[in-house]
Write a protein that holds these residues in place. Structure first.
Motif, PDB file in Angstrom:
ATOM      1  N   LYS A 156      -6.465  12.118  -1.003  1.00  0.00           N
ATOM      2  CA  LYS A 156      -6.800  11.676   0.351  1.00  0.00           C
ATOM      3  C   LYS A 156      -5.546  11.313   1.127  1.00  0.00           C
ATOM      4  CE  LYS A 156     -10.008   8.636   2.859  1.00  0.00           C
ATOM      5  NZ  LYS A 156     -11.158   7.718   2.722  1.00  0.00           N
ATOM      6  N   ASN A 157      -5.552  11.595   2.415  1.00  0.00           N
ATOM      7  CA  ASN A 157      -4.422  11.249   3.264  1.00  0.00           C
ATOM      8  C   ASN A 157      -4.241   9.732   3.275  1.00  0.00           C
ATOM      9  OD1 ASN A 157      -3.558  10.269   6.186  1.00  0.00           O
ATOM     10  ND2 ASN A 157      -2.627  12.285   5.835  1.00  0.00           N
ATOM     11  N   PRO A 158      -3.033   9.234   2.976  1.00  0.00           N
ATOM     12  CA  PRO A 158      -2.818   7.785   2.891  1.00  0.00           C
ATOM     13  C   PRO A 158      -3.129   7.031   4.183  1.00  0.00           C
ATOM     14  CG  PRO A 158      -1.029   8.952   1.825  1.00  0.00           C
ATOM     15  CD  PRO A 158      -1.845   9.993   2.536  1.00  0.00           C
ATOM     16  N   ASP A 159      -2.763   7.597   5.332  1.00  0.00           N
ATOM     17  CA  ASP A 159      -3.046   6.927   6.601  1.00  0.00           C
ATOM     18  C   ASP A 159      -4.550   6.803   6.829  1.00  0.00           C
ATOM     19  OD1 ASP A 159      -0.359   6.565   7.226  1.00  0.00           O
ATOM     20  OD2 ASP A 159      -0.215   8.490   8.272  1.00  0.00           O
ATOM     21  N   GLN A 160      -5.268   7.878   6.491  1.00  0.00           N
ATOM     22  CA  GLN A 160      -6.722   7.828   6.633  1.00  0.00           C
ATOM     23  C   GLN A 160      -7.319   6.821   5.650  1.00  0.00           C
ATOM     24  OE1 GLN A 160      -8.575   9.616   9.040  1.00  0.00           O
ATOM     25  NE2 GLN A 160     -10.044   8.046   8.375  1.00  0.00           N
ATOM     26  N   ALA A 161      -6.758   6.761   4.443  1.00  0.00           N
ATOM     27  CA  ALA A 161      -7.235   5.822   3.431  1.00  0.00           C
ATOM     28  C   ALA A 161      -7.039   4.383   3.905  1.00  0.00           C
ATOM     29  CB  ALA A 161      -6.504   6.056   2.113  1.00  0.00           C
ATOM     30  N   TRP A 162      -5.876   4.107   4.472  1.00  0.00           N
ATOM     31  CA  TRP A 162      -5.605   2.761   5.003  1.00  0.00           C
ATOM     32  C   TRP A 162      -6.593   2.418   6.114  1.00  0.00           C
ATOM     33  CZ3 TRP A 162      -2.960  -1.663   4.234  1.00  0.00           C
ATOM     34  CH2 TRP A 162      -2.772  -2.511   5.323  1.00  0.00           C
ATOM     35  N   SER A 163      -6.779   3.340   7.037  1.00  0.00           N
ATOM     36  CA  SER A 163      -7.692   3.111   8.160  1.00  0.00           C
ATOM     37  C   SER A 163      -9.119   2.879   7.673  1.00  0.00           C
ATOM     38  CB  SER A 163      -7.650   4.304   9.117  1.00  0.00           C
ATOM     39  OG  SER A 163      -8.560   4.137  10.189  1.00  0.00           O
ATOM     40  N   PHE A 166       0.839  -1.205   0.000  1.00  0.00           N
ATOM     41  CA  PHE A 166       0.000   0.000   0.000  1.00  0.00           C
ATOM     42  C   PHE A 166       0.870   1.249   0.000  1.00  0.00           C
ATOM     43  CE2 PHE A 166      -2.769   3.197   1.856  1.00  0.00           C
ATOM     44  CZ  PHE A 166      -4.042   2.889   1.381  1.00  0.00           C
ATOM     45  N   ASP A 167       1.848   1.297   0.903  1.00  0.00           N
ATOM     46  CA  ASP A 167       2.725   2.462   1.012  1.00  0.00           C
ATOM     47  C   ASP A 167       3.611   2.630  -0.220  1.00  0.00           C
ATOM     48  OD1 ASP A 167       1.656   3.042   3.476  1.00  0.00           O
ATOM     49  OD2 ASP A 167       3.318   2.202   4.633  1.00  0.00           O
ATOM     50  N   PRO A 193     -11.925  -2.677  -1.054  1.00  0.00           N
ATOM     51  CA  PRO A 193     -11.774  -1.427  -0.290  1.00  0.00           C
ATOM     52  C   PRO A 193     -10.356  -0.862  -0.343  1.00  0.00           C
ATOM     53  CG  PRO A 193     -13.005  -3.047   0.984  1.00  0.00           C
ATOM     54  CD  PRO A 193     -12.443  -3.767  -0.189  1.00  0.00           C
ATOM     55  N   LEU A 194      -9.356  -1.732  -0.333  1.00  0.00           N
ATOM     56  CA  LEU A 194      -7.970  -1.261  -0.408  1.00  0.00           C
ATOM     57  C   LEU A 194      -7.722  -0.557  -1.743  1.00  0.00           C
ATOM     58  CD1 LEU A 194      -6.305  -4.403   1.159  1.00  0.00           C
ATOM     59  CD2 LEU A 194      -6.126  -2.089   2.089  1.00  0.00           C
ATOM     60  N   GLY A 195      -8.211  -1.166  -2.831  1.00  0.00           N
ATOM     61  CA  GLY A 195      -8.038  -0.553  -4.144  1.00  0.00           C
ATOM     62  C   GLY A 195      -8.780   0.757  -4.278  1.00  0.00           C
TER      63      GLY A 195
END
Length: 425
Positions: A402-409, A231-232, A389-391
């Motif tokens: 979108k903020n990546p950390d928020q997207a992951w969460s 993801f990162d 959801p990840l995609g």
């Protein structure tokens, strides 16, 4: 999130229950001397099918009747199984084979029809994917989707980079080095991109992993470091300005190949046809292929299953084992470009010939090495549910900032809801 093996399989059954309820007489399609088969466009070699439509090899008096289904293929297969009537004798199954495992009771165990004797002819990881966690062989191997790095030799030359495939592989042995190579390309040729979009980086990094989203005993691992790393990585490629931002399914996806913006791309073997040969035929001779950064991977590939409603399972198995023999898989590589799951095919002259589109390179060698060295991974019936959801959140990062950390969460919260709804946790 953990559940026992029995609970895991039971939950998988619940996942498919909506499409497998129904009643009706158990019967298959076609006349008594026909084996009916469903597949999608571009999944089999027409000449081979033409032979079987006259007579099944080794079964005089029995012939194939094949139907190509253009859209909603999986839904139509599951609907037929649900009704238990007018079900095809043989069905093609895409790389989401694990999502059919909850329906394994609707298929013959191919081990009981003689498949074990042929296992040695196939890539071990591919064979294993057609076997359910309970040990039933539900699906017979067709093609595979080994991965590699495609690149434009003319753009690399402009950037002062050695275009020899072995040299490029040494320059980009891992994804960090690939990003640095991308920066050099972009500096020399402004606008250059090394992926079409953020999701592709994630997909092809995950395609190299030895584990994915679930373990075989039902433990959810889609929130662990190996997934977050992929993801990162995808986010990083975008932040470095190395993505063409051409989302999957958009007209831009072909356009960035046609206009030369996509100068390198880690992708599966089938992209050679769908990508440059289709979208940029004038670049013939300019492309090369080498080992993918980060190691071998696989994305794609199909299977064949024999349903419980099949009127002659032995004849059906004779057909699918003939169709997917090493000799015939080599023919299927020529048209419709299906990469074999039988290693003996890789030395067939029809595969090993130089490819003019790739400057006379014998590209089969690169993909064969990837196919043989790919570590394999467990695919669960829930992989699509987890991956979506990840995609979606990665696309939000690239297209909406979108903020990546928020997207992951947010992706993890959505996954938890979906797995709970499916009864998996």
């Amino acid at each position: 999130m953990t559940l026992g093996r029995r609970q895991f399989l039971a939950a998988g059954t619940a996942l498919a229950a909506a499409s497998l309820t129904g009643c009706g007489s158990r019967s298959s399609l076609g006349g008594k001397n026909e084996l009916s088969m469903w597949t999608w466009v571009g999944s089999v070699n027409d000449d081979l099918i033409g032979q079987a439509e006259k007579t099944i090899p080794g079964y005089d008096g029995m012939k194939l009747s094949m139907t190509r289904i253009g859209s909603n293929y999986k839904t139509k297969v599951l609907t037929a199984l649900a009704g238990k009537s007018l079900v095809p004798d043989i069905v093609a199954i895409n790389d989401d084979v694990a999502t059919y495992f909850p329906n394994a009771d609707q298929f013959h165990d191919l081990y009981e029809l003689g498949a074990k004797e042929l296992e040695k002819d196939f890539l071990p990881w591919k064979w294993k994917w057609g076997v359910t966690p309970a040990g039933k062989m539900m699906a017979y191997p067709m093609d595979t989707g080994p991965t590699a790095l495609f690149y434009r030799s003319d753009i690399f030359t402009k950037a002062g980079i050695d275009i020899d495939p072995a040299a490029v592989a040494q320059l980009a042995p891992d994804w960090d080095a690939y990003i640095q190579l991308g920066k050099k390309l972009k500096q020399a040729v402004p606008g250059s991109a090394i992926t079409n979009n953020i999701k592709s980086v994630y997909d092809y990094r995950m395609a190299q992993q030895s584990k994915r989203y679930m373990t075989s005993d039902g433990q959810f691992i889609g929130d662990q470091d190996h997934v977050r790393e992929a993801f990162d990585l995808a986010v990083r490629v975008v932040k470095e300005g190395l993505s063409a931002n051409a989302q999957n399914g958009s007209t831009d996806e072909d356009a960035v190949v046609t206009n030369g913006k996509l100068v390198a791309f880690s992708a599966a073997v089938w992209w050679a046809q769908l990508g440059p040969k289709n979208a940029a035929p004038k670049t013939k001779g300019l492309w090369r292929v080498t080992a993918q950064p980060g190691g071998p991977g696989n994305k794609g590939g199909s299977f064949l299953g024999i349903t419980k409603y099949c009127k002659d399972p032995k004849a059906a198995f004779a057909f699918i084992s003939w169709l997917e023999s090493a000799k015939n898989q080599a023919q299927a590589f020529l048209d419709p470009v299906l990469f074999p799951s039988t290693p003996a095919s890789y030395t067939d002259s029809r595969l090993s010939a130089p490819d003019p589109f790739f400057g006379g390179q014998k590209i089969v060698d690169v993909f064969a090495d990837s196919a043989k060295k790919y570590p394999g991974a467990f695919f669960s019936p829930y992989d699509s549910l987890i991956d979506t959801p990840l995609g979606n959140e990665l696309v939000n990062v690239e297209t909406a900032g979108k903020n990546p950390d928020q997207a992951w969460s947010d992706a993890q919260h959505q996954i938890e809801r979906e797995l709970t709804r499916a009864g998996a946790i």
